[in-house]
Design a protein around this motif. Sequence first.
Motif, mmCIF file in Angstrom:
data_model
loop_
_atom_site.group_PDB
_atom_site.id
_atom_site.type_symbol
_atom_site.label_atom_id
_atom_site.label_comp_id
_atom_site.label_asym_id
_atom_site.label_seq_id
_atom_site.Cartn_x
_atom_site.Cartn_y
_atom_site.Cartn_z
ATOM 1 N N GLN A 3 0.847 -1.210 0.000
ATOM 2 C CA GLN A 3 0.000 0.000 0.000
ATOM 3 C C GLN A 3 0.876 1.252 0.000
ATOM 4 O O GLN A 3 0.572 2.236 -0.689
ATOM 5 C CB GLN A 3 -0.911 0.030 1.241
ATOM 6 N N LEU A 4 1.964 1.219 0.779
ATOM 7 C CA LEU A 4 2.856 2.391 0.788
ATOM 8 C C LEU A 4 3.500 2.597 -0.579
ATOM 9 O O LEU A 4 3.663 3.740 -1.036
ATOM 10 C CB LEU A 4 3.938 2.266 1.865
ATOM 11 N N ALA A 5 3.860 1.504 -1.235
ATOM 12 C CA ALA A 5 4.428 1.628 -2.586
ATOM 13 C C ALA A 5 3.381 2.248 -3.520
ATOM 14 O O ALA A 5 3.701 3.122 -4.345
ATOM 15 C CB ALA A 5 4.885 0.263 -3.100
ATOM 16 N N ALA A 6 2.134 1.817 -3.359
ATOM 17 C CA ALA A 6 1.051 2.374 -4.181
ATOM 18 C C ALA A 6 0.859 3.860 -3.881
ATOM 19 O O ALA A 6 0.674 4.683 -4.795
ATOM 20 C CB ALA A 6 -0.244 1.602 -3.935
ATOM 21 N N ALA B 182 13.939 6.201 -5.719
ATOM 22 C CA ALA B 182 13.855 5.859 -4.292
ATOM 23 C C ALA B 182 12.923 4.667 -4.088
ATOM 24 O O ALA B 182 13.252 3.722 -3.350
ATOM 25 C CB ALA B 182 13.365 7.067 -3.492
ATOM 26 N N LEU B 183 11.790 4.678 -4.756
ATOM 27 C CA LEU B 183 10.853 3.550 -4.631
ATOM 28 C C LEU B 183 11.496 2.261 -5.142
ATOM 29 O O LEU B 183 11.368 1.202 -4.528
ATOM 30 C CB LEU B 183 9.579 3.814 -5.452
ATOM 31 N N ARG B 184 12.191 2.394 -6.271
ATOM 32 C CA ARG B 184 12.779 1.192 -6.867
ATOM 33 C C ARG B 184 13.875 0.578 -6.002
ATOM 34 O O ARG B 184 14.165 -0.604 -6.095
ATOM 35 C CB ARG B 184 13.342 1.540 -8.246
ATOM 36 N N GLN B 185 14.505 1.415 -5.164
ATOM 37 C CA GLN B 185 15.585 0.886 -4.315
ATOM 38 C C GLN B 185 15.079 0.225 -3.035
ATOM 39 O O GLN B 185 15.843 -0.448 -2.340
ATOM 40 C CB GLN B 185 16.548 2.008 -3.954
#
Length: 366
Positions: A165-168, A194-197
């Motif tokens: 959910q946080l990624a979303a 940042a998300l990808r890492q």
Amino acid sequence: EKQGYKHFMLKEIFEQPARIIDTLRGRVSVERGEVNLPELGLDEASVQAIDKLVFVACGTSYFAAQVGRYMIEQHARIPVEVELASEFRYRDPIVSNNTVVIGVSQSGETADTLAALREARALGARTLCICNVIESTIARESDGVLYTHAGPEIGVASTKAFTTQLAAMGMLAICLGQLRGALGEEQARELIEALRQVPAEMEVMLRDMAPYETIARQFSRSHSFLYLGRGNQFPIAAEGALKLKEISYIHAEGYAAGEMKHGPIALIDKQLPVVVLCPRNRVYEKTASNLEEVRARGGRIIAIGNQDDSRLEAFADVVIGLPEVPEFVQPLISVVAVQLIAYHIADFKGTDVDQPRNLAKSVTVE
Ligand code: F6R
């Protein structure tokens, strides 16, 4: 199907990096500096017209929405409210045709969240949802669905549903920021990166269980815990306290670190473990000084902060080191620490981690 893990919850904690990769897949491109979420049907004109976003959710999903608020307000500059679904409709909420109400639900069947979305729709709002179960009631009834790809979550205590959910939320913030014209291309690229890492940094976190075993040995007999955090770590403090209550049956409270001196500080003594979420970010200094206040009053401190932070070492009984990541994604990393604290304490106590008493995986009554 536990694949060698002692509990589903532990398996699901360890699965998080992979499920975040699944959730980001096909939606983000660092090369193009873009986030594409066509399933939400958002375009520049409709996003420009939004007067506010209102998240409605319960439990862990509600804390995910609180993290989402920080992400969206900061990077898309759209006002965001976060409301407990069970409170929303009794408040006579103010929504317009330009308000977007977003339900957040792992199961897609939570009665309170469904009722809040129906109310929002009746009042003329557009409704979206962030949901993990395909074709669930909430997904079917919303105008647009952003699916998390956590896979089936068996443990009653939500873990991988929360981090996906946080990624979303992160993707939604970038997408809205771009459509709103609030986020430059370079900034968008940095946030996507940042998300990808996150998955790789989470793997680092999952390598070392020693601090959690120490915490379980030292603190499993405590009757109450306080969790403190500021900014985007405040919802993680609340989530950490919820996890501990649910599976270890130890009372815990999550508090905004700055509120401590307005009351809860009276509780602090040698019996009270205080978990402080204190990674280096814009509010680091303030939170670190709250930690020192706790110390000065004899509280026992479990600090969750950057792994090279010697100041934390000096004040805390136990330090859980986090890898250095941008503030935007710090909650995705620090939450793993509070999940593991709850898990190891519950396991040490021998409670039924996957099926805690009195709890159901999805709450279909209001
Ligand atoms: C906590 C937990 C619950 C759920 C809440 C909402 O670990 O599992 O607090 O988060 O009941 O459920 P969903 O997200 O399915 O609407």
